[in-house]
Design an enzyme around this catalytic site. Sequence first.
Site, short mmCIF file in Angstrom:
data_model
loop_
_atom_site.label_atom_id
_atom_site.label_comp_id
_atom_site.label_asym_id
_atom_site.label_seq_id
_atom_site.Cartn_x
_atom_site.Cartn_y
_atom_site.Cartn_z
N HIS B 264 14.93 -12.31 -30.54
CA HIS B 264 14.79 -12.06 -29.10
C HIS B 264 14.08 -10.73 -28.84
O HIS B 264 13.08 -10.67 -28.12
CB HIS B 264 16.19 -12.06 -28.46
CG HIS B 264 16.20 -11.83 -26.99
ND1 HIS B 264 16.31 -12.86 -26.07
CD2 HIS B 264 16.10 -10.70 -26.26
CE1 HIS B 264 16.29 -12.37 -24.84
NE2 HIS B 264 16.17 -11.05 -24.92
N GLU B 265 14.59 -9.68 -29.45
CA GLU B 265 13.99 -8.36 -29.22
C GLU B 265 12.57 -8.30 -29.77
O GLU B 265 11.71 -7.62 -29.22
CB GLU B 265 14.86 -7.26 -29.83
CG GLU B 265 16.27 -7.15 -29.22
CD GLU B 265 16.28 -6.99 -27.71
OE1 GLU B 265 15.35 -6.36 -27.17
OE2 GLU B 265 17.20 -7.52 -27.07
N HIS B 268 10.19 -9.31 -27.14
CA HIS B 268 9.85 -8.17 -26.26
C HIS B 268 8.88 -7.22 -26.95
O HIS B 268 7.92 -6.72 -26.35
CB HIS B 268 11.13 -7.40 -25.89
CG HIS B 268 12.06 -8.10 -24.94
ND1 HIS B 268 11.66 -8.52 -23.70
CD2 HIS B 268 13.38 -8.42 -25.04
CE1 HIS B 268 12.69 -9.07 -23.07
NE2 HIS B 268 13.75 -9.04 -23.87
N GLU B 294 11.09 -11.42 -20.36
CA GLU B 294 12.13 -12.31 -20.88
C GLU B 294 11.53 -13.63 -21.35
O GLU B 294 12.06 -14.26 -22.28
CB GLU B 294 13.19 -12.55 -19.79
CG GLU B 294 14.49 -13.14 -20.29
CD GLU B 294 15.36 -12.16 -21.09
OE1 GLU B 294 15.00 -10.98 -21.22
OE2 GLU B 294 16.42 -12.61 -21.59
#
Lengths: 501, 501
Positions: B264-265, B268, B294
């Site tokens: 997830h990170e 980003h 997101e």
Amino acid sequence: MPAPVDALRDALAPIEDLKSAAAVLSWDQETFMPDGAAEARAQQLSTLKTMAHERFVTDEIGALLDKAETAVEQGEATDMQADLVRVVRRDYDRARKLPSDLVSALSQAASRGQTAWKQARANDDFDHFAPHLEELVDLTIQKAEALGYENERYDALLDEYEPGLPTSAVVDTFADLREQLVPLVDAIAEQPAPDDAMLHGAFPVDKQKAFGEAVITDFGYDFDCGRQDISAHPFTTSFDVTDVRLTTRFDAQFLPSGLFSTLHEAGHGLYEQGVAPDLARTPLAEGASLGIHESQSRFYENVIGRSRPFWQHYYPALQDTFPDALRNVALDDFYRAINRSEPSLIRVEADEVTYNLHVMLRFELERALVQEDLAVQDLPAAWNDRMDTYLGITPDSDANGVLQDVHWSFGAIGYFPTYALGTLMSAQIANAMRKDLPDLDAQIAAGEFAPVLDWLRTHIHRYGRRLDAPDLLEQATGQSLQADAWLGAMRTKYGAIYPGL
Amino acid sequence: MPAPVDALRDALAPIEDLKSAAAVLSWDQETFMPDGAAEARAQQLSTLKTMAHERFVTDEIGALLDKAETAVEQGEATDMQADLVRVVRRDYDRARKLPSDLVSALSQAASRGQTAWKQARANDDFDHFAPHLEELVDLTIQKAEALGYENERYDALLDEYEPGLPTSAVVDTFADLREQLVPLVDAIAEQPAPDDAMLHGAFPVDKQKAFGEAVITDFGYDFDCGRQDISAHPFTTSFDVTDVRLTTRFDAQFLPSGLFSTLHEAGHGLYEQGVAPDLARTPLAEGASLGIHESQSRFYENVIGRSRPFWQHYYPALQDTFPDALRNVALDDFYRAINRSEPSLIRVEADEVTYNLHVMLRFELERALVQEDLAVQDLPAAWNDRMDTYLGITPDSDANGVLQDVHWSFGAIGYFPTYALGTLMSAQIANAMRKDLPDLDAQIAAGEFAPVLDWLRTHIHRYGRRLDAPDLLEQATGQSLQADAWLGAMRTKYGAIYPGL
């Protein structure tokens, strides 16, 4: 409407925050920053430092300072406030005296100089560095002239690192030192060197780190207000009295490197952690001078860390940590090995005895450069001559001689002597401490370090920059700077290590 | 004399440096800072943020902006420069509209609110938090009124996080979503849940970290311009396109937590690393909106990281990494386990399907609060009612209900919907990508991620804030925001996982 000194302090606080932020970014740069970020980080640091400078040299700060001085004169200030105003006045006048185009020229020459120095050292090519050093010396002379001085240009440069100490005091002290230290080094060199083979071997870094951190925790270093990380060149930095960070480097094949670097940096860190909390966010919340700072690091590294009582306490634990290397090595053999002394080429690898000669040599040469008594082109020969005179050895290359240190490449002239001053002061401080703590050796041998730290906190740490180094030393030890205490300590210590001395 | 837009850009660059410095200090605070430094760090951050704000809202920036706008109007600017001027105008007007006493009141209420929220959550005592939330809602209403809006107060608040998207678009999209998602969640809840026992066990953190870092290196995350550390709450931060850092947390007993947090990170981080370098040191050098951000994290976490082709490629390596736990678990069983879906109380632990319902509920409640259609005292009951309606479960306590999230406690109202918007957009983006990359699944199954990153770089990343999120989405996908793409993807995926669906 705050009182005048409070108004000054309020105006300075955000500037201190900017400097602290820059220190965080510098720390990150040396520890965790990814390589690709170098250019962006240089820009961010430049912005923070420029803003801090610009906010400080304003007429507004000048007006607040004038009012604060009046309040001090009229007895409307505490002692701490009076110290603050005095130190800020000096910093302010100094900062205002430097023309911004000179600051900018120095900064750019320093940046180019460091790059050229790295290449020159890698290629053993002094001529590549020489024109940059010439420019830096020239700009440094301009800087000294802009700042002004009483007796000689070097006064203005030394004052940046060792405020209040005239060059003449360094000259006199180093003359005493040279006279007695050169024969001592010669005499030691004639003795058979202790075997230090046991210090070379396999010393896993994680175990070195854990051992060192346990020791400095015993010293009183507070890991709740600090931490230790790895960097290429060990340093200590403070963002606040509650956030003082150490870095070190470890050599997995050579034990003393990381071990004594940790104790050394912890000495710096204990100093910064011991500054009185009421100095927070003021220009007083740091060490009095580089020399005093070095006295604290040398105290913990050498006076304590290379002493026999210290290893009486810690050697069994060290043996347990590295059983393969040390199980069969007696305490006295280990103690003699970590104190082995012999002339060598590289300052940062020099032992406790010979180290000061490396520093003296640099001081004499850089002073001659700014006095225009020595030309840059003649520097390598002058370096090699003096190495022979002081240490009896000659560098095999400029890379291992005149090009070995980074300092001159970024214009840090006036910095070197503070290394030796700190070492000399550490012995003066130790003598004063022993008067108050007659059982010091027994306490160290028992692993009791609280009395040491209490003494240093009381006599040195808490003052921050409130007292200039000469005044602080006089107050703490009853003496001005001198070489005798350290020379006496070396004679006693090495007399025991080398029975033939 | 620089051209007008260059002059504006030059004036903004040091402000961006201040913001980057603040981001470094915040990162350090969450990763390495010793606990004792909290108060000093808060002060340093406050100074940096205040200085950045003060330098931005000056008349001088206003004058530079006016001149730059004239230059743009007269066709004397590149497209990038025109985008810069447009975005800076919006930021500037917004920043100038907020009275400084309101900013200060919000900041102080947020600080008190967070403290009260922590206590309230720990003690399951909503009444302790309620007066703080009332104050924060009141100040947020004042903020919305000061900023102004077209249709409703919430527009002004959402605009901070999702510039250019009206509340009505969220309302309409969420209405579609609710209509189809609530029955889907109900239907899944009726199916037998896959066994996920193999995800609980012993998963050494260092192995989790190494596995995750190998995967995101394959994704294209550049560790030469970034790093990954541990923090209590995972986040990604950028100090420059060359320094984009991830943090995550690992659970040594539960594999998915750290693994999917890393992916997830990295989504980003890949976004921030992909911003065009010529936007450096401008306000354009970051993501277009929280929703678009997101979409990138959810894309890598869910569209890729929870897909069957992805695990076709990585599952053997994962089995080798954790042989005791996974040796005897078949790929399909593992795949079903990491996609297990069931209604649950806590948003941050919710699965891919139910997650958006948690967000919708928060959006509806916070919108009602600022519209003054719902009183703070009635919030817990409203929360529990909606949990029952949307997910068919009722919190056992306010701590596991209305008090679970930090956002409202520091006045972040308008933020929640971006979580769901990002998820919906990630599916729209995936559909558009599949048109250009018909072999996408095969490429993922072969561990080839360069085509994915190239597509995202071309259509999303490089623009930074040059395009508003709605325009960026339209340009990249040919569609405006909608729920159908994601609902379709969920039906397909879960239809295969739950054959009875």
